[in-house]
Design a protein around this motif. Structure first.
Motif, mmCIF file in Angstrom:
data_model
loop_
_atom_site.group_PDB
_atom_site.id
_atom_site.type_symbol
_atom_site.label_atom_id
_atom_site.label_comp_id
_atom_site.label_asym_id
_atom_site.label_seq_id
_atom_site.Cartn_x
_atom_site.Cartn_y
_atom_site.Cartn_z
ATOM 1 N N LYS A 260 11.982 -10.817 -2.268
ATOM 2 C CA LYS A 260 11.837 -10.785 -3.360
ATOM 3 C C LYS A 260 11.448 -11.910 -4.085
ATOM 4 O O LYS A 260 10.393 -11.993 -4.964
ATOM 5 C CB LYS A 260 12.704 -9.793 -4.062
ATOM 6 C CG LYS A 260 12.742 -8.417 -3.542
ATOM 7 C CD LYS A 260 13.798 -7.470 -4.222
ATOM 8 C CE LYS A 260 15.006 -7.719 -4.286
ATOM 9 N NZ LYS A 260 15.885 -7.025 -5.014
ATOM 10 N N CYS A 268 3.329 -11.476 -6.234
ATOM 11 C CA CYS A 268 3.371 -10.497 -4.953
ATOM 12 C C CYS A 268 4.519 -9.423 -5.520
ATOM 13 O O CYS A 268 4.775 -8.498 -4.679
ATOM 14 C CB CYS A 268 3.252 -10.685 -3.455
ATOM 15 S SG CYS A 268 1.611 -11.498 -3.055
ATOM 16 N N TRP A 269 5.199 -9.498 -6.444
ATOM 17 C CA TRP A 269 6.416 -8.610 -6.467
ATOM 18 C C TRP A 269 5.948 -7.146 -6.803
ATOM 19 O O TRP A 269 4.969 -6.877 -7.766
ATOM 20 C CB TRP A 269 7.283 -9.005 -7.708
ATOM 21 C CG TRP A 269 8.168 -8.119 -8.185
ATOM 22 C CD1 TRP A 269 8.002 -7.314 -9.567
ATOM 23 C CD2 TRP A 269 9.188 -7.253 -7.494
ATOM 24 N NE1 TRP A 269 9.071 -6.242 -9.498
ATOM 25 C CE2 TRP A 269 9.813 -6.385 -8.189
ATOM 26 C CE3 TRP A 269 9.939 -7.462 -6.312
ATOM 27 C CZ2 TRP A 269 10.656 -5.363 -7.924
ATOM 28 C CZ3 TRP A 269 10.827 -6.721 -6.091
ATOM 29 C CH2 TRP A 269 11.390 -5.872 -6.707
ATOM 30 N N ARG A 270 6.464 -6.339 -6.117
ATOM 31 C CA ARG A 270 6.135 -4.974 -6.092
ATOM 32 C C ARG A 270 7.264 -4.025 -5.880
ATOM 33 O O ARG A 270 8.021 -4.372 -5.287
ATOM 34 C CB ARG A 270 5.050 -4.400 -5.082
ATOM 35 C CG ARG A 270 3.872 -5.347 -5.119
ATOM 36 C CD ARG A 270 2.803 -5.033 -6.327
ATOM 37 N NE ARG A 270 1.248 -5.789 -6.006
ATOM 38 C CZ ARG A 270 1.069 -6.886 -6.440
ATOM 39 N NH1 ARG A 270 2.194 -7.653 -6.874
ATOM 40 N NH2 ARG A 270 -0.255 -7.364 -6.214
ATOM 41 N N THR A 271 7.308 -2.798 -6.682
ATOM 42 C CA THR A 271 8.305 -1.878 -6.116
ATOM 43 C C THR A 271 8.088 -1.427 -4.861
ATOM 44 O O THR A 271 9.432 -1.004 -4.152
ATOM 45 C CB THR A 271 8.571 -0.919 -7.392
ATOM 46 O OG1 THR A 271 7.299 -0.316 -7.478
ATOM 47 C CG2 THR A 271 8.879 -1.328 -8.689
ATOM 48 N N ASP A 272 6.767 -1.124 -4.247
ATOM 49 C CA ASP A 272 6.742 -0.632 -3.081
ATOM 50 C C ASP A 272 6.767 -1.547 -2.242
ATOM 51 O O ASP A 272 5.943 -2.877 -2.233
ATOM 52 C CB ASP A 272 5.400 -0.173 -3.028
ATOM 53 C CG ASP A 272 4.952 0.560 -1.767
ATOM 54 O OD1 ASP A 272 5.191 0.113 -0.623
ATOM 55 O OD2 ASP A 272 4.594 1.916 -1.905
ATOM 56 N N LEU A 275 3.528 -2.702 -0.021
ATOM 57 C CA LEU A 275 2.608 -3.209 -0.943
ATOM 58 C C LEU A 275 2.925 -4.853 -1.177
ATOM 59 O O LEU A 275 1.890 -5.589 -1.120
ATOM 60 C CB LEU A 275 2.385 -2.395 -2.475
ATOM 61 C CG LEU A 275 1.892 -1.150 -2.243
ATOM 62 C CD1 LEU A 275 1.747 -0.448 -3.524
ATOM 63 C CD2 LEU A 275 0.363 -1.060 -1.583
ATOM 64 N N MET A 276 4.171 -4.998 -1.287
ATOM 65 C CA MET A 276 4.711 -6.312 -1.543
ATOM 66 C C MET A 276 4.306 -7.166 -0.326
ATOM 67 O O MET A 276 3.845 -8.507 -0.197
ATOM 68 C CB MET A 276 6.210 -6.408 -1.801
ATOM 69 C CG MET A 276 6.570 -7.853 -2.053
ATOM 70 S SD MET A 276 8.305 -7.701 -3.211
ATOM 71 C CE MET A 276 9.144 -6.843 -2.063
ATOM 72 N N CYS A 279 0.616 -7.882 -0.034
ATOM 73 C CA CYS A 279 0.044 -8.912 -0.882
ATOM 74 C C CYS A 279 0.458 -10.371 -0.392
ATOM 75 O O CYS A 279 -0.315 -11.161 -0.413
ATOM 76 C CB CYS A 279 0.832 -8.614 -2.320
ATOM 77 S SG CYS A 279 0.497 -9.864 -3.601
#
Length: 574
Positions: A260, A268-272, A275-276, A279
């Motif tokens: 993270k 590229c921070w994503r909750t999913d 997807l992170m 990215c």
């Protein structure tokens, strides 16, 4: 009569020319599984030379965060005469990147004599660099790499192989699960060792007599290769120089947290999580690599340097299926030699407490701070007991030079010595085991007089630099280099550092669970070079961040012998 003498002289000259032509004896073109390769031959003496093959691919260009795959091969003859680029990484100053993703290459050094070599022992070297940087041809001086294998191969009559592997975020980033399992650098090492196993016979090597060896992160990598179930039958022996899998800096315990952090740095921070990761895979590899750099300036006065060494192998359920301490049953098939340098921790202590390398300054409270930072205990009995243990020889008032040396000893113990001794004890249930302490006086100028063998100072001697750069060294350095090459190559040849083609200065006894001698390695070797490790069974200090293996006794500092660099050993021979 005159013509008779001329004829005899011509015959003698012809004979000399024939003998000198032996120097040109070389393998020429070698057929590997990927195609034909041709290297260079370097003369090392009147009747000796070393064939050098640089930049042989052992795997294809790796895909981002995937295991290495076989190289597709090539047509024609590959001219293996130049080192290839290192794997993409930050530079030493952490200011920019260098290298390429096309980096999975190795180099081979084959000694030759009066006839082509056959069935030689093979030594595969894994470089160090905190899992963050490094290369198989790192630290070049006057066109020669620190890891140039010519002297070691020639003087030890072994084949030396040096390999590249992915480092930094591209080699060791992990999500902590199967989406991005990590350990890609370890898989690269495994692929290289496997390639050597399959192909080295064509170069005159014995595929059934292979030793892997490495220093620092490379030493910990050697340890991981031994622990992995994938290594069964792959090699026979291993040497860890200043690092093991149990070292606190060699195991990433919070990979998702680091993932993270890296993702946030490159947007590229994503909750999913999927997807992170997607990215990250589409992001410029240079940016991802720079996101893994360390900033020592952020550390000063706020902790210990070890906290910045974040990228490291993880328990992935595959290559490393469990906690390292629980995998030593896999190591019984390998003969093992491991040790530390007397002041491995000094360079790290100098970052944590810069004043230890200055003439003046009181550091009493800073010693407590280092212990607190390493144990993750800001106050409490752990720090108090550790401080009592280390300060027992300071005197009243405390001797500042001794206190400064104590800081280096603390970090040497924590980062290198205690983990290595624990690994040796866990391994000693299986095959032959040997323990050593390298304590040659440092050659780095500017340090206080009490500083001895720094981290990585052993490498110049093992790779024969006192011979290849003779004007920069003294005879005592060549003596030490000669001793190390003999012990290391004997071990590679027979599994016993005392037995082989080279006569050693001092017999080196085996290390067992009940009898734990170590060999002190320097330029003045005698019977007193063999000593026993000394522990206080009643004094235990736990370093929780080391791992889950049982608490081990902290080796106590004792002023037994004025010439003994690490004073946490018994002075008597076994």
């Amino acid at each position: 009569m005159f013509f008779f003498h001329i004829e005899r002289k011509m015959e003698a000259l012809a004979a000399i020319l024939v003998l000198l032509s032996v120097d040109l004896l070389s393998l020429g073109v070698v057929q590997t599984e990927g195609g034909a390769v041709e290297g260079l031959s370097r003369s090392t003496g009147l009747f000796s030379s070393v064939d050098i093959f640089k930049g042989i691919p052992f795997a294809d260009i790796p895909k981002r965060w995937e295991k290495p795959t076989p190289h597709p091969g090539w047509s024609g003859v590959l001219q293996a005469t130049k080192y290839r680029e290192r794997c993409l990484q930050v530079n030493l100053l952490q200011t920019k990147t260098q290298g390429s993703e096309d980096c999975l290459y190795l180099n081979i050094f084959v000694p030759q004599g009066l006839k082509l070599s056959m069935n030689l022992p093979v030594m595969v070297y894994l470089f160090g660099g905190a899992f963050l940087l490094g290369a198989s041809n790192d630290v070049e001086v006057l066109g020669q790499s620190l890891y140039d294998g010519v002297e070691l191969a020639d003087r030890g009559n072994v084949i030396v192989v040096t390999v590249n592997y992915r480092v930094g975020t591209l080699g060791f980033l992990s999500s902590g699960d199967q989406r991005l399992p990590g350990n890609y650098g370890l898989w690269d090492q495994h692929a290289a060792i496997s390639w050597v196993k399959r192909n080295i016979e064509k170069f005159g090597g014995n595929p059934d007599n292979m030793t892997i060896f490495g220093q620092s992160a490379g030493a910990a990598s050697v340890s991981y290769q031994m622990l992995s179930p994938y290594s069964r039958g792959l090699f026979r022996r291993a040497i860890s120089q200043c690092g093991v899998a149990l070292s606190p800096w060699a195991h990433q315990r919070e990979p998702f947290k680091l993932l993270k952090k890296i993702a946030s740095k490159v947007g590229c921070w994503r909750t999913d999580v999927d997807l992170m990761i997607s990215c990250l895979k589409m992001t410029d590899p240079v940016g991802v690599t720079m996101a893994g750099k360390i900033d020592v300036l952020l550390l000063l006065g706020k902790g210990v340097v070890m906290d910045l060494l974040e990228l490291a192998p993880v328990v992935d359920g595959d290559f490393i299926p469990d906690e390292p301490s629980r995998l030593f049953s896999n190591t019984g098939q390998f003969d093992y030699m491991a040790g530390v340098n007397s002041m491995d921790g000094h360079i790290f202590a100098g970052v944590d407490v810069p004043s230890i390398n200055k003439r003046n300054g009181n550091i009493t409270e800073q010693v407590r701070g280092v212990l607190a930072g390493l144990t993750k205990e800001r106050t409490g009995p752990i720090v108090d007991r550790a401080l009592d243990l280390y300060s027992s020889t300071w005197g009243s008032p405390p001797d500042q030079a001794l206190m400064k040396k104590t800081v280096a000893d603390i970090e040497t113990d924590f980062l290198f010595l205690v983990p290595t001794q624990t690994a040796l004890k866990l391994h000693a249930n299986g095959a032959r085991t040997y323990s050593y302490l390298f304590n040659m006086k440092t050659r780095i100028p500017g340090f206080p007089a009490w500083v001895e063998a720094e981290h990585a100072e052993d490498l110049q001697y093992l790779f024969g630099k006192p011979f290849s750069f003779a004007l920069a060294y003294f005879p005592r350095h060549r003596d030490l280099s000669n001793y190390m090459i003999k012990y290391w190559t004997n071990f590679a040849r027979t599994g016993d550092p005392n037995q082989g083609e080279s006569r050693v200065p001092v017999p080196w006894p085996t290390f067992t669970r009940t009898y734990q001698p170590y060999l002190t390695i320097n330029h003045q070797m005698s019977k007193s070079s063999v000593r026993l490790a000394c522990t206080l069974q009643s004094q235990y200090v736990s370093f929780p961040v080391i791992g889950t293996y049982p608490q081990v006794p902290l080796l106590k500092q004792r002023d037994y012998h004025p010439g003994l660099p690490i004073q946490r050993y018994c002075p008597r021979p076994p």
